[in-house]
Design a protein around this motif. Structure first.
Motif, PDB file in Angstrom:
ATOM      1  N   THR A   1       0.838  -1.203   0.000  1.00  0.00           N
ATOM      2  CA  THR A   1       0.000   0.000   0.000  1.00  0.00           C
ATOM      3  C   THR A   1       0.871   1.250   0.000  1.00  0.00           C
ATOM      4  O   THR A   1       0.607   2.215  -0.726  1.00  0.00           O
ATOM      5  CB  THR A   1      -0.917   0.007   1.228  1.00  0.00           C
TER       6      THR A   1
ATOM      7  N   ARG B   1       2.320   1.861  -3.498  1.00  0.00           N
ATOM      8  CA  ARG B   1       1.304   2.323  -4.454  1.00  0.00           C
ATOM      9  C   ARG B   1       0.973   3.799  -4.229  1.00  0.00           C
ATOM     10  O   ARG B   1       0.863   4.586  -5.175  1.00  0.00           O
ATOM     11  CB  ARG B   1       0.028   1.485  -4.333  1.00  0.00           C
TER      12      ARG B   1
ATOM     13  N   ASN C   1       3.849   6.137  -5.420  1.00  0.00           N
ATOM     14  CA  ASN C   1       3.910   6.286  -6.873  1.00  0.00           C
ATOM     15  C   ASN C   1       2.741   7.105  -7.402  1.00  0.00           C
ATOM     16  O   ASN C   1       2.893   7.896  -8.337  1.00  0.00           O
ATOM     17  CB  ASN C   1       3.968   4.917  -7.542  1.00  0.00           C
ATOM     18  N   ALA C   2       1.570   6.966  -6.778  1.00  0.00           N
ATOM     19  CA  ALA C   2       0.427   7.791  -7.174  1.00  0.00           C
ATOM     20  C   ALA C   2       0.691   9.260  -6.859  1.00  0.00           C
ATOM     21  O   ALA C   2       0.364  10.155  -7.653  1.00  0.00           O
ATOM     22  CB  ALA C   2      -0.833   7.311  -6.458  1.00  0.00           C
TER      23      ALA C   2
ATOM     24  N   LYS D   1       8.971   0.598  -6.612  1.00  0.00           N
ATOM     25  CA  LYS D   1       7.941   0.471  -7.624  1.00  0.00           C
ATOM     26  C   LYS D   1       7.040  -0.725  -7.301  1.00  0.00           C
ATOM     27  O   LYS D   1       7.510  -1.756  -6.805  1.00  0.00           O
ATOM     28  CB  LYS D   1       8.575   0.255  -9.006  1.00  0.00           C
ATOM     29  N   PRO D   2       5.721  -0.609  -7.601  1.00  0.00           N
ATOM     30  CA  PRO D   2       4.832  -1.755  -7.371  1.00  0.00           C
ATOM     31  C   PRO D   2       5.269  -2.977  -8.172  1.00  0.00           C
ATOM     32  O   PRO D   2       5.655  -2.866  -9.338  1.00  0.00           O
ATOM     33  CB  PRO D   2       3.469  -1.238  -7.850  1.00  0.00           C
TER      34      PRO D   2
ATOM     35  N   ASN E   1      -9.903   3.658  -1.628  1.00  0.00           N
ATOM     36  CA  ASN E   1      -8.593   3.647  -2.277  1.00  0.00           C
ATOM     37  C   ASN E   1      -8.585   4.647  -3.438  1.00  0.00           C
ATOM     38  O   ASN E   1      -8.542   4.281  -4.610  1.00  0.00           O
ATOM     39  CB  ASN E   1      -8.273   2.230  -2.758  1.00  0.00           C
TER      40      ASN E   1
END
Length: 509
Positions: A312, A315, A318-319, A400-401, A481
């Motif tokens: 989580t 993510r 990166n968002a 990175k995911p 989310n």
């Protein structure tokens, strides 16, 4: 035993008296400065004051500090230690992180980090005369190149802030003028107060007991234990008479919805769904609690989203970078980072000391201010540090995911390593507080569904308790989310003040 002028609850008054008895046995009488015995002349010992959020631990710590100062005990702050102070009774007030120490300093308590107290700066002899004068151990000096007005500015700053580097900077000096290096502390100290003691592991505890013959721990038993401690905290093993428990019955915490939610988690019958309904109902009647439908990206630059799972965290980071248009090959000014340690060989021990003494310890939160003058260097603002502006060789890792290896936009050959700090795990958030905190509730729900326990308590409750008590003014319980769009670009203008002391350059050689 005469108590301070503040109004104590019964449990606080009992704890104050018990600590006073321990200090008296160690040769420090809080009622009479004339009865202080030299260091090493009394009995040593360890005691803990434990209680949940809002139980008054910080108030008690502050009043004990004031009583010791009034009794003639010299406070060791970590930025300068007079040679004459070694003959006096001394007190050091410590916290595991820069942020935790800064919370105490904002309340008038001269705290520093545990790591920082291990090292002492080496002062140029000429400017050490100013430091001794400011500390009350010498006559007002005459220094070539410094006017009376400059010395007056230094004295005025020190009177307000009790910081020697800050006072010398107020006189117009740079840190490189008066600090020539750092050295590991050779001799033990005297009395130590340690806040956020639930974060200590056994090794740190043993080190502190070697340094401080008299040690007082302040901790919250409901927090998460260190990862390598199997759910236990260092004060759990103390004998019962040495554990002073506080309960939450204080007026200063009345009508605080965040603390109400934290203490509701102690109900063994409370399930996750019941707790979420409680959060939602609280948000309807009090704007200090928000039922959030998305993560507010504007807040992430200075106050990370708190999550449980690493996936989580990655993510969300990166968002955050994507909505700000951050290129993969470089950082934007204003991006938050978390120090993940220092990668330097043993032969560069002095450089490591320099970096660590400036606040770049594992877990430190920093803001990227831009590239340094040399390749691989970064200009950084260390959040919560007394002297926050640092330039250091940096190795930045962007995870990175679904990729095992992080992407490294640029790196020095060696130096301080950083992960992105727009989101952090709840474990790493311990010891820090922010005005507004966002808690990613879907992660807490996942922990609840897994049914895991820690030290006999459901893990989700410990996670929720630690996460929401990081909020000083406002809690956002994020239930979906989603990520909002930024309303403004990343900012650093509010952080671009002149350094109060030295600007450090960790050379790559």
């Amino acid at each position: 035993m005469s108590l301070p002028s503040v109004t104590f609850s019964d449990d606080q008054a009992t704890a104050f008296d018990s600590v006073a008895e321990m200090l008296s046995a160690a040769g420090v009488n809080l009622d009479d400065e004339a009865l202080l015995t030299p260091p090493g002349g009394g009995k040593s010992g360890v005691m803990a004051v434990i209680g949940k959020a809002g139980s008054g631990k910080t108030l008690l710590l502050a009043e004990l500090y004031k009583a010791l100062a009034d009794a003639g005990v010299h406070v060791v702050s970590g930025d300068y230690e007079s040679r004459k102070a070694r003959e006096k009774r001394t007190l050091a007030i410590l916290a595991p992180t820069n942020k935790a120490a800064s919370v105490l300093r904002l309340r008038g308590v001269p705290a520093t980090t545990i790591h920082r107290i291990l090292y002492t700066p080496v002062y140029d002899p000429e400017y050490e005369r100013i430091a001794e004068w400011l500390a009350g151990n010498g006559e007002r000096p005459e220094i070539e190149g410094l006017t009376d007005e400059a010395l007056d500015r230094a004295a005025g700053f020190y009177e307000r802030n009790k910081s020697i580097p800050g006072a010398l900077a107020a006189a117009g000096l740079r840190g490189s003028d008066f600090i020539t290096g750092w050295k590991r502390r050779d001799e033990p100290l005297d009395i130590g107060f340690v806040d956020e003691a639930s974060m200590l592991d056994d090794r740190q505890f043993e080190d502190l007991k070697e340094i401080f013959p008299t040690l007082l721990l302040f901790g919250d038993p409901a927090q998460l234990a260190p990862v390598n401690q199997s759910g236990s905290m260092v004060f759990d093993g103390l004998p019962e008479p040495r554990k002073l428990s506080l309960s939450r019955v204080h007026r200063q915490d009345a009508d605080n919805p965040i603390l109400d939610l934290a203490h509701a988690l102690a109900d063994p019958q409370l399930g996750f769904e019941d707790f979420e309904r409680m959060v939602e109902q609280t948000a309807r009647r009090d704007d200090r609690v928000v039922w959030g439908q998305r993560v507010e990206v504007d807040l992430m630059a200075r106050s990370p989203v708190l999550v449980w799972r690493n996936a989580t965290r990655i993510r969300l980071i990166n968002a955050f970078r994507q909505v700000h248009g951050a290129p993969e090959t470089e950082l934007l000014e204003g991006e938050p980072l978390i120090c993940d340690g220092i990668e330097l060989p043993l032969k560069h021990r002095k450089k490591r000391l320099d970096l660590e003494a400036r606040g770049l310890i594992k877990g430190a939160q920093v803001i990227y201010l831009g590239p340094g003058r040399k390749p691989g260097f970064s200009r950084l603002h260390v959040m919560g540090a007394e002297d926050p502006q640092v330039s250091a060789a940096s190795i930045v890792k962007i995870e990175k995911p679904d990729e095992e290896e992080p992407f490294i936009p640029y790196a020095a050959r060696m130096g301080a390593t950083f992960l992105h700090g727009a989101a952090v795990t709840i474990h790493k958030a311990q010891g820090s507080q922010w005005d507004t905190v966002q808690v990613f509730a879907p992660d807490i729900y996942t922990a609840a569904r897994m049914g895991r326990t820690e030290a006999g308590q459901p893990l989700w409750k410990r996670l929720a308790y630690v996460a929401i008590t990081r909020a000083q003014e406002r809690l956002i319980w994020v239930v979906r989310n989603r990520l909002s769009k930024p309303t403004h670009a990343l900012r650093v203008n509010d952080l671009r003040q002149a350094p109060t002391a030295l600007t450090l350059e960790a050379e790559e050689t």
